[in-house]
Write a protein that holds these residues in place. Structure first.
Motif, PDB file in Angstrom:
ATOM      1  N   UNK A   1     -57.325 -11.263 -28.973  1.00  0.00           N
ATOM      2  CA  UNK A   1     -55.952 -11.722 -29.036  1.00  0.00           C
ATOM      3  C   UNK A   1     -55.163 -11.096 -27.885  1.00  0.00           C
ATOM      4  N   UNK A   2     -54.455 -11.965 -27.172  1.00  0.00           N
ATOM      5  CA  UNK A   2     -53.683 -11.517 -26.020  1.00  0.00           C
ATOM      6  C   UNK A   2     -52.206 -11.812 -26.244  1.00  0.00           C
ATOM      7  N   UNK A   3     -51.392 -10.803 -26.000  1.00  0.00           N
ATOM      8  CA  UNK A   3     -49.943 -10.958 -26.053  1.00  0.00           C
ATOM      9  C   UNK A   3     -49.436 -11.091 -24.621  1.00  0.00           C
ATOM     10  N   UNK A   4     -48.349 -11.838 -24.438  1.00  0.00           N
ATOM     11  CA  UNK A   4     -47.796 -12.019 -23.108  1.00  0.00           C
ATOM     12  C   UNK A   4     -46.280 -12.150 -23.194  1.00  0.00           C
ATOM     13  N   UNK A   5     -45.621 -11.891 -22.067  1.00  0.00           N
ATOM     14  CA  UNK A   5     -44.167 -12.059 -22.030  1.00  0.00           C
ATOM     15  C   UNK A   5     -43.737 -12.550 -20.658  1.00  0.00           C
ATOM     16  N   UNK A   6     -42.566 -13.184 -20.625  1.00  0.00           N
ATOM     17  CA  UNK A   6     -42.015 -13.671 -19.368  1.00  0.00           C
ATOM     18  C   UNK A   6     -40.514 -13.901 -19.522  1.00  0.00           C
ATOM     19  N   UNK A   7     -39.851 -13.983 -18.381  1.00  0.00           N
ATOM     20  CA  UNK A   7     -38.454 -14.403 -18.396  1.00  0.00           C
ATOM     21  C   UNK A   7     -38.385 -15.908 -18.611  1.00  0.00           C
ATOM     22  N   UNK A   8     -37.284 -16.377 -19.127  1.00  0.00           N
ATOM     23  CA  UNK A   8     -37.057 -17.820 -19.249  1.00  0.00           C
ATOM     24  C   UNK A   8     -36.967 -18.423 -17.847  1.00  0.00           C
ATOM     25  N   UNK A   9     -37.499 -19.626 -17.688  1.00  0.00           N
ATOM     26  CA  UNK A   9     -37.363 -20.302 -16.406  1.00  0.00           C
ATOM     27  C   UNK A   9     -38.685 -20.806 -15.901  1.00  0.00           C
ATOM     28  N   UNK A  10     -38.603 -21.801 -15.019  1.00  0.00           N
ATOM     29  CA  UNK A  10     -39.813 -22.434 -14.531  1.00  0.00           C
ATOM     30  C   UNK A  10     -40.538 -21.553 -13.528  1.00  0.00           C
TER      31      UNK A  10
ATOM     32  N   UNK B   1     -43.721 -15.614 -13.594  1.00  0.00           N
ATOM     33  CA  UNK B   1     -44.999 -14.981 -13.901  1.00  0.00           C
ATOM     34  C   UNK B   1     -45.020 -14.540 -15.354  1.00  0.00           C
ATOM     35  N   UNK B   2     -46.162 -14.769 -15.980  1.00  0.00           N
ATOM     36  CA  UNK B   2     -46.366 -14.266 -17.332  1.00  0.00           C
ATOM     37  C   UNK B   2     -47.200 -12.996 -17.230  1.00  0.00           C
ATOM     38  N   UNK B   3     -46.790 -11.988 -17.943  1.00  0.00           N
ATOM     39  CA  UNK B   3     -47.479 -10.695 -17.940  1.00  0.00           C
ATOM     40  C   UNK B   3     -48.210 -10.544 -19.263  1.00  0.00           C
ATOM     41  N   UNK B   4     -49.456 -10.091 -19.160  1.00  0.00           N
ATOM     42  CA  UNK B   4     -50.311  -9.994 -20.340  1.00  0.00           C
ATOM     43  C   UNK B   4     -50.599  -8.548 -20.712  1.00  0.00           C
ATOM     44  N   UNK B   5     -50.764  -8.329 -21.999  1.00  0.00           N
ATOM     45  CA  UNK B   5     -51.317  -7.080 -22.479  1.00  0.00           C
ATOM     46  C   UNK B   5     -52.818  -7.044 -22.260  1.00  0.00           C
ATOM     47  N   UNK B   6     -53.437  -5.943 -22.607  1.00  0.00           N
ATOM     48  CA  UNK B   6     -54.869  -5.781 -22.354  1.00  0.00           C
ATOM     49  C   UNK B   6     -55.735  -6.388 -23.451  1.00  0.00           C
ATOM     50  N   UNK B   7     -55.142  -6.866 -24.493  1.00  0.00           N
ATOM     51  CA  UNK B   7     -55.908  -7.580 -25.506  1.00  0.00           C
ATOM     52  C   UNK B   7     -56.257  -6.717 -26.706  1.00  0.00           C
ATOM     53  N   UNK B   8     -56.406  -7.391 -27.827  1.00  0.00           N
ATOM     54  CA  UNK B   8     -56.837  -6.739 -29.070  1.00  0.00           C
ATOM     55  C   UNK B   8     -58.076  -7.469 -29.551  1.00  0.00           C
ATOM     56  N   UNK B   9     -59.183  -6.727 -29.651  1.00  0.00           N
ATOM     57  CA  UNK B   9     -60.425  -7.319 -30.137  1.00  0.00           C
ATOM     58  C   UNK B   9     -60.463  -7.161 -31.657  1.00  0.00           C
ATOM     59  N   UNK B  10     -60.432  -8.275 -32.347  1.00  0.00           N
ATOM     60  CA  UNK B  10     -60.466  -8.261 -33.807  1.00  0.00           C
ATOM     61  C   UNK B  10     -61.793  -8.817 -34.299  1.00  0.00           C
TER      62      UNK B  10
END
Lengths: 113, 114
Positions: free
Chosen positions: A89-98, A101-110
Motif C-alpha cells: 500500500x502506497x500513500x501519496x500527496x500533492x498540491x491541487x492543480x494540473x 508532482x505527486x510525492x509517495x511514501x515508501x509503502x506498507x507491506x501488508x
C-alpha cells in the motif's frame, strides 16, 4: 524536501482483523491518496481526499474506508482484513492543480494470513 | 477515460547500452505525463514530467522522454544504462477532466546486466 511518511512498513494481520494504515505528509498538501500495488497491475487508486473530512472513491474502494481528520494525515482502514488484501500500500500527496508532482511514501507491506 | 499502457513488462539491457521503455497513453484532453521509478522496497520517485511545454523532457539521472501526440506515446530513454538503473518504472497519465487523478501503467521492470 517533501516527506510522506507511512508509519508501518511491514505488517502481518489475521483474516477478519481491523487494520489501520497511517500516512502523514509535512508539506501542507491538499490532496492525499491511497494506492495498492500488485505485480502486473501497477498502482490502483483506492481512495483519495482533496480536503479535510472529504473523500472520494477511487477504482477499487471495496473493503476499504478512509479517514482525514487533519490535513496532514490520511488513514486507510481495512474493516475486516481478507487474504486478497495482501499487498503493498502506497500513500501519496500533492498540491491541487494540473501537472503537480505527486510525492509517495515508501509503502506498507501488508500480509493477511 | 485516460489510460497508460506500458508495452513491455520486462526489459533487459547490458550496462553501457541504451535504454528504451515504451509507453502509450490515451487521453481525451491535453494530458500531463510522468515517469516514476521504484527501487526495491522503496516508494516511487519522480523521474520527469510533461505538462504541455517542451515535448522533449529531461529528467534526473540522465533520463529523458519525448511526448509525441501523433503517436500518443511518451517513451523513456537513456543513452547509457548503469547498474543502479535496475528498478521498476511506471508511466503515468493525468488529465484535468479526470480531476487530475493519476492513472498508472502496469510497470516495466528494467534489468541491467554487467
Amino acid at each position: 524536501d517533501v516527506k510522506v511518511t507511512q508509519s508501518s512498513r511491514y505488517l502481518v494481520k489475521r483474516t477478519g482483523e481491523k487494520v489501520f494504515l497511517e500516512c502523514v505528509q509535512d508539506m501542507d498538501h491538499e490532496n492525499m491518496f491511497w494506492y495498492r500495488q500488485d505485480p502486473g497491475l501497477g498502482l490502483r487508486l483506492i481512495y483519495f481526499s482533496y480536503d479535510v473530512k472529504m473523500k472520494e472513491k477511487g477504482d477499487i474502494p471495496e473493503g476499504y474506508s478512509v479517514s482525514r481528520e487533519k490535513k496532514e494525515r490520511f488513514s486507510l482502514i481495512l474493516e475486516s482484513a481478507s487474504t486478497n488484501q495482501t499487498s503493498m500500500y502506497l500513500c501519496a500527496s500533492t498540491l491541487i492543480g494540473s501537472g503537480n508532482t505527486i510525492y509517495f511514501g515508501e509503502g506498507s507491506w501488508l500480509t493477511v494470513v | 477515460a485516460q489510460s497508460a499502457t506500458q508495452l513491455d513488462s520486462h526489459v533487459s539491457v547490458s550496462e553501457g547500452t541504451p535504454v528504451l521503455l515504451r509507453c502509450n497513453y490515451s487521453s481525451s484532453y491535453s494530458p500531463s505525463l510522468f515517469w516514476y521509478v521504484q527501487h526495491p522496497n522503496k516508494g516511487l520517485q519522480l523521474l520527469l514530467k510533461y505538462t504541455s511545454a517542451a515535448t522533449l523532457v529531461k529528467g534526473i539521472n540522465g533520463f529523458e522522454a519525448e511526448f509525441k501526440k501523433s503517436e500518443t506515446s511518451f517513451h523513456l530513454t537513456k543513452p547509457s544504462a548503469h547498474m543502479s538503473d535496475a528498478a521498476e518504472y511506471f508511466c503515468v497519465v493525468s488529465e484535468r477532466s479526470a480531476g487530475n487523478m493519476l492513472t498508472f501503467g502496469g510497470g516495466t521492470r528494467l534489468m541491467v546486466k554487467p
